[in-house]
Design a protein around this motif. Structure first.
Motif, mmCIF file in Angstrom:
data_model
loop_
_atom_site.group_PDB
_atom_site.id
_atom_site.type_symbol
_atom_site.label_atom_id
_atom_site.label_comp_id
_atom_site.label_asym_id
_atom_site.label_seq_id
_atom_site.Cartn_x
_atom_site.Cartn_y
_atom_site.Cartn_z
ATOM 1 N N GLY A 136 145.852 -58.599 104.687
ATOM 2 C CA GLY A 136 146.211 -59.784 103.919
ATOM 3 C C GLY A 136 145.045 -60.730 103.787
ATOM 4 N N SER A 137 145.353 -61.997 103.604
ATOM 5 C CA SER A 137 144.300 -63.005 103.480
ATOM 6 C C SER A 137 143.678 -63.276 104.840
ATOM 7 C CB SER A 137 144.882 -64.302 102.911
ATOM 8 O OG SER A 137 145.738 -64.915 103.872
ATOM 9 N N LEU A 138 142.552 -63.944 104.848
ATOM 10 C CA LEU A 138 141.895 -64.281 106.110
ATOM 11 C C LEU A 138 142.797 -65.152 106.980
ATOM 12 C CD1 LEU A 138 138.262 -64.977 104.841
ATOM 13 C CD2 LEU A 138 139.093 -62.957 106.055
ATOM 14 N N ASP A 139 143.514 -66.083 106.368
ATOM 15 C CA ASP A 139 144.419 -66.930 107.147
ATOM 16 C C ASP A 139 145.566 -66.116 107.743
ATOM 17 O OD1 ASP A 139 142.997 -69.258 106.799
ATOM 18 O OD2 ASP A 139 144.151 -69.922 105.054
ATOM 19 N N GLU A 140 146.108 -65.182 106.979
ATOM 20 C CA GLU A 140 147.187 -64.349 107.496
ATOM 21 C C GLU A 140 146.695 -63.469 108.650
ATOM 22 O OE1 GLU A 140 150.060 -63.675 103.587
ATOM 23 O OE2 GLU A 140 148.202 -62.496 103.779
ATOM 24 N N ILE A 141 145.505 -62.910 108.489
ATOM 25 C CA ILE A 141 144.944 -62.059 109.542
ATOM 26 C C ILE A 141 144.634 -62.882 110.785
ATOM 27 C CG2 ILE A 141 142.962 -60.606 110.150
ATOM 28 C CD1 ILE A 141 142.888 -59.793 107.152
ATOM 29 N N ARG A 142 144.158 -64.097 110.598
ATOM 30 C CA ARG A 142 143.851 -64.966 111.743
ATOM 31 C C ARG A 142 145.118 -65.242 112.559
ATOM 32 N NH1 ARG A 142 141.566 -68.460 109.020
ATOM 33 N NH2 ARG A 142 139.389 -67.800 109.284
ATOM 34 N N ALA A 143 146.219 -65.464 111.893
ATOM 35 C CA ALA A 143 147.488 -65.670 112.595
ATOM 36 C C ALA A 143 147.924 -64.409 113.332
ATOM 37 C CB ALA A 143 148.565 -66.106 111.595
ATOM 38 N N ASP A 144 147.658 -63.257 112.734
ATOM 39 C CA ASP A 144 147.998 -61.991 113.394
ATOM 40 C C ASP A 144 147.207 -61.816 114.685
ATOM 41 O OD1 ASP A 144 149.701 -61.345 111.299
ATOM 42 O OD2 ASP A 144 148.185 -60.166 110.230
ATOM 43 N N VAL A 145 145.931 -62.174 114.663
ATOM 44 C CA VAL A 145 145.096 -62.051 115.860
ATOM 45 C C VAL A 145 145.669 -62.895 116.994
ATOM 46 C CG1 VAL A 145 142.810 -62.527 116.841
ATOM 47 C CG2 VAL A 145 143.008 -61.464 114.574
ATOM 48 N N ALA A 146 146.073 -64.111 116.669
ATOM 49 C CA ALA A 146 146.664 -64.980 117.691
ATOM 50 C C ALA A 146 147.961 -64.396 118.233
ATOM 51 C CB ALA A 146 146.908 -66.371 117.108
ATOM 52 N N GLU A 147 148.746 -63.762 117.367
ATOM 53 C CA GLU A 147 149.994 -63.141 117.818
ATOM 54 C C GLU A 147 149.717 -61.985 118.772
ATOM 55 O OE1 GLU A 147 153.323 -63.611 117.482
ATOM 56 O OE2 GLU A 147 152.718 -65.584 116.762
ATOM 57 N N LEU A 148 148.678 -61.214 118.511
ATOM 58 C CA LEU A 148 148.347 -60.091 119.391
ATOM 59 C C LEU A 148 147.965 -60.579 120.783
ATOM 60 C CD1 LEU A 148 146.411 -57.873 116.848
ATOM 61 C CD2 LEU A 148 148.526 -57.259 118.034
#
Length: 325
Positions: free
Chosen positions: A270-282
């Protein structure tokens, strides 16, 4: 030699309190497809180190079926150990990892010597990720046996550690035999470089908990349930009398930058912002380290991709996810 800076991406939400507050971030070197050139490898490695990334990672693929079918990212892949040896000479602090080397294809004695040398020339920066392999073509071509791979892995790790730590080595097991000999020089890291194992099925995860220093997830791992895999490893470690909190949990982040808002979006796409949120979730699911890997994006890891465009995308992602940014 200075140790790598340990900056991290912060986790958010309720899971952060349960599993810990941060995940260390690494980056995958260009090893697959048209962008995997020496110049691009150096560029990405040096920029990642300058931006504070903890680690650089590679992966292994020996052969690709003549009729295809494995995916674009497997058509043309550089050797992981040679690549890291090359990058060791062009970096100073960033750690260097294999994710993963398939242990059935080589002897533990040969790999112990190669990786000991790599640890020496890098100044003690090596992380050793090992896997069991899955390609029937590669098993056939290397003369390896797919039977009892789990038992072989346990003995392989034991032989590696013995070669790296004992002055005089002697081993007679079910798969490997080492006569009474010496292996010098030893690695820089003491007692030895960290040994991480891959695998996704329950028995492989339990094996990690019993014998390894940590776990590396595969490119096809279901990131929405990765916390369950972490829990399985930790439970097995505790049952074996080991400290679960001492283990590392490394996620290969197969990143694909795409337009935002896709209805069927998968984690890290997805977008960089969406991916950044995914990293935090991991981070909130128990992952302690994540490396961003663009090689598994077919728009980048293919021999037919535009290498200049791939490098521009890598620079964009490197800047966006720079630890502490």
């Amino acid at each position: 030699m200075r140790p790598p800076r340990r900056r991290a991406v912060r986790a958010r939400g309720a899971n952060a309190a349960r599993y810990g507050a941060f995940v260390e971030v690494g980056f995958a070197a260009p090893v697959s497809g048209s962008w995997a050139t020496p110049e691009h490898m150096i560029h990405v490695a040096r920029r990642a180190e300058r931006l504070g990334y903890r680690s650089l990672w590679t992966f292994q693929r020996l052969l690709y079926p003549a009729e295809g079918g494995y995916g674009e990212m497997y058509r043309s892949v550089q050797d992981p150990v040679v690549t890291l040896s090359f990058l060791a000479a062009h970096t100073e602090r960033i750690r260097l990892g294999t994710a993963v080397l398939n242990l059935p294809f080589v002897s533990p004695v040969l790999l112990a010597k190669q990786l000991s040398t790599l640890d020496i020339v890098s100044g003690g920066r090596l992380d050793v990720g090992l896997g069991l392999g899955w390609s029937d073509d590669e098993f056939a071509a290397t003369g390896a046996d797919k039977r009892e791979r789990g038992k072989r892995a346990v003995e392989f790790v034991r032989v590696l550690r013995t070669l790296w730590t004992e002055e005089v080595v002697e081993h007679a097991g079910g798969f490997y035999r080492v006569p009474r000999t010496r292996m010098e020089p030893k690695p820089v890291q003491r007692p030895h470089p960290p040994v991480l194992l891959g695998g996704g099925v329950p028995e492989a995860l339990r094996r990690v908990g019993r014998v390894a220093d940590g776990w590396i997830s595969g490119s096809q791992a279901d990131l929405t349930s990765i916390g369950d895999a972490v829990a399985t490893v930790k439970t097995a470690a505790a049952e074996a009398g080991r400290d679960p909190d001492a283990l590392r949990f490394v996620c290969r982040g197969a990143v694909r930058v795409r337009p935002a808002g896709a209805a069927d979006r998968k984690p890290l796409t997805g977008s960089l912002d969406e991916i950044r949120a995914d990293v935090a979730e991991l981070a909130g699911r128990g992952i302690t380290e994540l490396f961003l890997d663009l090689n598994f994006d077919p728009e980048i890891g293919s021999p037919d991709a535009d290498p200049a465009a791939s490098l521009r995308r890598a620079d964009e992602v490197l800047e966006a996810f720079a630890p502490g940014a």
